[in-house]
Design a protein around this motif. Structure first.
Motif, PDB file in Angstrom:
ATOM      1  N   LEU A  47       0.824  -1.191   0.200  1.00 38.22           N
ATOM      2  CA  LEU A  47      -0.171  -0.106  -0.150  1.00 38.22           C
ATOM      3  C   LEU A  47       0.736   1.348   0.182  1.00 38.22           C
ATOM      4  O   LEU A  47       0.244   2.417  -0.378  1.00 38.22           O
ATOM      5  CB  LEU A  47      -1.348  -0.142   1.057  1.00 38.22           C
ATOM      6  CG  LEU A  47      -2.041  -1.116   0.953  1.00 38.22           C
ATOM      7  CD1 LEU A  47      -3.355  -1.397   2.853  1.00 38.22           C
ATOM      8  CD2 LEU A  47      -2.961  -0.442   0.093  1.00 38.22           C
ATOM      9  N   ILE A  48       1.954   0.987   0.407  1.00 32.76           N
ATOM     10  CA  ILE A  48       2.733   2.829   1.089  1.00 32.76           C
ATOM     11  C   ILE A  48       3.461   2.996  -0.574  1.00 32.76           C
ATOM     12  O   ILE A  48       3.245   3.836  -0.908  1.00 32.76           O
ATOM     13  CB  ILE A  48       3.983   1.890   1.753  1.00 32.76           C
ATOM     14  CG1 ILE A  48       3.731   1.535   3.237  1.00 32.76           C
ATOM     15  CG2 ILE A  48       5.292   3.017   1.568  1.00 32.76           C
ATOM     16  CD1 ILE A  48       4.399   1.508   4.839  1.00 32.76           C
ATOM     17  N   GLU A  55      -0.431   6.385  -7.105  1.00 31.40           N
ATOM     18  CA  GLU A  55      -1.626   5.115  -7.260  1.00 31.40           C
ATOM     19  C   GLU A  55      -2.426   5.696  -6.250  1.00 31.40           C
ATOM     20  O   GLU A  55      -4.243   4.886  -6.097  1.00 31.40           O
ATOM     21  CB  GLU A  55      -1.375   4.441  -7.713  1.00 31.40           C
ATOM     22  CG  GLU A  55      -0.388   4.016  -8.556  1.00 31.40           C
ATOM     23  CD  GLU A  55      -0.941   3.115 -10.202  1.00 31.40           C
ATOM     24  OE1 GLU A  55      -1.493   3.282 -10.116  1.00 31.40           O
ATOM     25  OE2 GLU A  55      -0.093   2.568 -10.785  1.00 31.40           O
ATOM     26  N   LEU A  56      -2.275   5.711  -4.685  1.00 32.02           N
ATOM     27  CA  LEU A  56      -3.731   5.650  -4.123  1.00 32.02           C
ATOM     28  C   LEU A  56      -3.069   6.842  -2.670  1.00 32.02           C
ATOM     29  O   LEU A  56      -1.801   7.359  -2.338  1.00 32.02           O
ATOM     30  CB  LEU A  56      -3.094   4.292  -2.949  1.00 32.02           C
ATOM     31  CG  LEU A  56      -4.119   3.987  -2.513  1.00 32.02           C
ATOM     32  CD1 LEU A  56      -5.606   3.272  -3.201  1.00 32.02           C
ATOM     33  CD2 LEU A  56      -3.691   2.398  -1.980  1.00 32.02           C
ATOM     34  N   PHE A  83       3.222  -0.488  16.453  1.00 34.91           N
ATOM     35  CA  PHE A  83       3.446  -0.867  15.177  1.00 34.91           C
ATOM     36  C   PHE A  83       2.840  -0.193  13.725  1.00 34.91           C
ATOM     37  O   PHE A  83       3.325  -0.282  12.822  1.00 34.91           O
ATOM     38  CB  PHE A  83       2.986  -1.882  15.526  1.00 34.91           C
ATOM     39  CG  PHE A  83       2.568  -2.936  14.155  1.00 34.91           C
ATOM     40  CD1 PHE A  83       3.559  -3.951  13.998  1.00 34.91           C
ATOM     41  CD2 PHE A  83       1.326  -2.301  13.258  1.00 34.91           C
ATOM     42  CE1 PHE A  83       3.647  -4.665  12.935  1.00 34.91           C
ATOM     43  CE2 PHE A  83       1.960  -3.857  12.146  1.00 34.91           C
ATOM     44  CZ  PHE A  83       2.700  -4.859  11.894  1.00 34.91           C
ATOM     45  N   MET A  84       1.714   0.406  14.115  1.00 33.62           N
ATOM     46  CA  MET A  84       0.944   0.943  12.916  1.00 33.62           C
ATOM     47  C   MET A  84       1.752   1.696  12.330  1.00 33.62           C
ATOM     48  O   MET A  84       1.436   2.398  11.283  1.00 33.62           O
ATOM     49  CB  MET A  84      -0.778   1.288  13.451  1.00 33.62           C
ATOM     50  CG  MET A  84      -1.582  -0.131  13.457  1.00 33.62           C
ATOM     51  SD  MET A  84      -1.650  -1.701  12.212  1.00 33.62           S
ATOM     52  CE  MET A  84      -1.915  -0.112  10.752  1.00 33.62           C
ATOM     53  N   HIS A  85       1.941   3.036  13.777  1.00 32.16           N
ATOM     54  CA  HIS A  85       2.858   4.157  12.557  1.00 32.16           C
ATOM     55  C   HIS A  85       4.422   3.755  11.911  1.00 32.16           C
ATOM     56  O   HIS A  85       4.375   4.026  11.336  1.00 32.16           O
ATOM     57  CB  HIS A  85       3.172   5.348  13.707  1.00 32.16           C
ATOM     58  CG  HIS A  85       2.184   5.725  13.870  1.00 32.16           C
ATOM     59  ND1 HIS A  85       0.866   5.213  15.077  1.00 32.16           N
ATOM     60  CD2 HIS A  85       1.632   6.632  14.278  1.00 32.16           C
ATOM     61  CE1 HIS A  85       0.393   6.600  15.128  1.00 32.16           C
ATOM     62  NE2 HIS A  85       0.182   7.493  14.586  1.00 32.16           N
ATOM     63  N   GLU A  86       4.707   2.658  12.570  1.00 37.15           N
ATOM     64  CA  GLU A  86       5.773   2.476  12.306  1.00 37.15           C
ATOM     65  C   GLU A  86       5.822   2.083  10.638  1.00 37.15           C
ATOM     66  O   GLU A  86       6.583   1.743   9.296  1.00 37.15           O
ATOM     67  CB  GLU A  86       6.879   1.555  12.621  1.00 37.15           C
ATOM     68  CG  GLU A  86       8.285   1.070  12.630  1.00 37.15           C
ATOM     69  CD  GLU A  86       8.358   0.236  13.591  1.00 37.15           C
ATOM     70  OE1 GLU A  86       9.612  -0.760  13.332  1.00 37.15           O
ATOM     71  OE2 GLU A  86       8.972   1.080  14.951  1.00 37.15           O
ATOM     72  N   ASN A  87       4.568   0.745  10.876  1.00 34.71           N
ATOM     73  CA  ASN A  87       4.788   0.260   9.674  1.00 34.71           C
ATOM     74  C   ASN A  87       3.932   0.451   8.186  1.00 34.71           C
ATOM     75  O   ASN A  87       4.039   0.047   7.490  1.00 34.71           O
ATOM     76  CB  ASN A  87       4.442  -1.478  10.259  1.00 34.71           C
ATOM     77  CG  ASN A  87       5.323  -2.083  10.425  1.00 34.71           C
ATOM     78  OD1 ASN A  87       6.195  -2.215   9.976  1.00 34.71           O
ATOM     79  ND2 ASN A  87       4.701  -2.260  11.898  1.00 34.71           N
TER      80      ASN A  87
END
Ligand code: GLP
Length: 262
Positions: A47-48, A55-56, A83-87
């Motif tokens: 997604l990143i 594209e996103l 986790f969510m911020h880092e990844n």
């Protein structure tokens, strides 16, 4: 349940990311339910990548995470917030005010759980809920025995989950015993569920979830009652499915999600 089987974990993660991307293309203000764990890391990476290629766009997306440990400071390296911020969050243009995670440090956890449910409702409900599976068949932290109608609440982790997650904390003793988790009922309210599972270690759990009876002993099995649930698996995770060849056959007549954005 739609079951998409890919050769390896990376390919499964790319497919899951493309299903999410396709939703955001259709609905730029989509509400995403997000998951943690080792499995979705490469889905977030895709997604990143799509975001970086232009594209996103996540600027109008809202997110709600499934769960969080109780009593772990937000800044702790193993909190799901970190986790969510880092990844993911730090690498895309999501508006920080649209990011939601359960608060495992609230003074009144019951009140915080009720408020979390209310925020999801205020956002219009979750359009797509990304899920993984625990080796005991759990979704989020809905351990065996969780009510299939449960809502966001505090849950005690099972020994199997503590053992599985010890790899992130260095020892079993360091893994928090309690979590705040969306319930099975909260998850089932999402308009779409996307279960991403990779690795042979999950083969037994995924067979029970997809082909076994619906039971609170395997909370992922509740997804059999969902109208729009898709499982994206790699070959090793799918290896215990008795109807695997039918899944491949059925998928051959469906539009290939990987073709989206190609
Ligand atoms: C934790 C999370 C689940 C996740 C599971 C599997 O228990 N609460 O949401 O699905 O881990 O994680 P992994 O992908 O690391 O196997």
């Amino acid at each position: 349940m739609r079951v998409i089987i890919r050769k390896n974990a990376q390919a499964a993660c790319v497919t899951a990311a493309r299903l999410i991307a396709s939703l955001i293309h259709q609905k730029p203000d989509a509400v995403l339910g997000l998951a943690t764990g080792g499995t979705p890391v490469n889905c977030y990476a895709e997604l990143i990548r799509l975001h970086r290629c232009g594209e996103l766009d996540f600027s109008r997306v809202t997110s709600f995470n499934l769960d969080e440990y109780v009593g772990l400071p937000r800044e702790h390296a193993q909190s799901f917030y970190s986790f969510m911020h880092e990844n993911f969050f730090n690498h895309v243009n999501i508006d920080p005010s649209r990011i939601h995670l359960p608060n495992g440090n609230a003074e009144d956890l019951t009140k915080a759980c009720d408020e979390y449910e209310q925020s999801i409702a205020c956002a219009g409900g979750i359009d797509l809920q990304l899920l993984g599976i625990g080796s005991d068949g759990h979704i989020a932290f809905n351990e065996p025995g969780s009510s299939l109608a449960s809502r966001t609440r505090v849950k005690t982790l099972c020994h199997e989950t503590i053992r599985d997650n010890a790899r992130f904390f260095g020892s079993e003793a360091a893994v928090p015993r309690l979590s705040v988790t969306m319930g099975v009922g909260s998850i089932m309210d999402a308009r779409q569920c996307l279960l991403l599972v990779t690795g042979e270690k999950k083969a037994a759990a995924i067979r029970s979830a997809i082909e076994g009876p619906v039971t609170s002993q395997v909370t992922a099995s509740a997804l059999q009652f969902h109208r729009f649930a898709t499982a994206v698996l790699d070959e090793p995770a799918a290896s215990w499915l008795s109807r695997k060849s039918h899944c491949d056959f059925a998928e051959s007549s469906m539009p290939d999600p990987d073709e989206i954005l190609r």
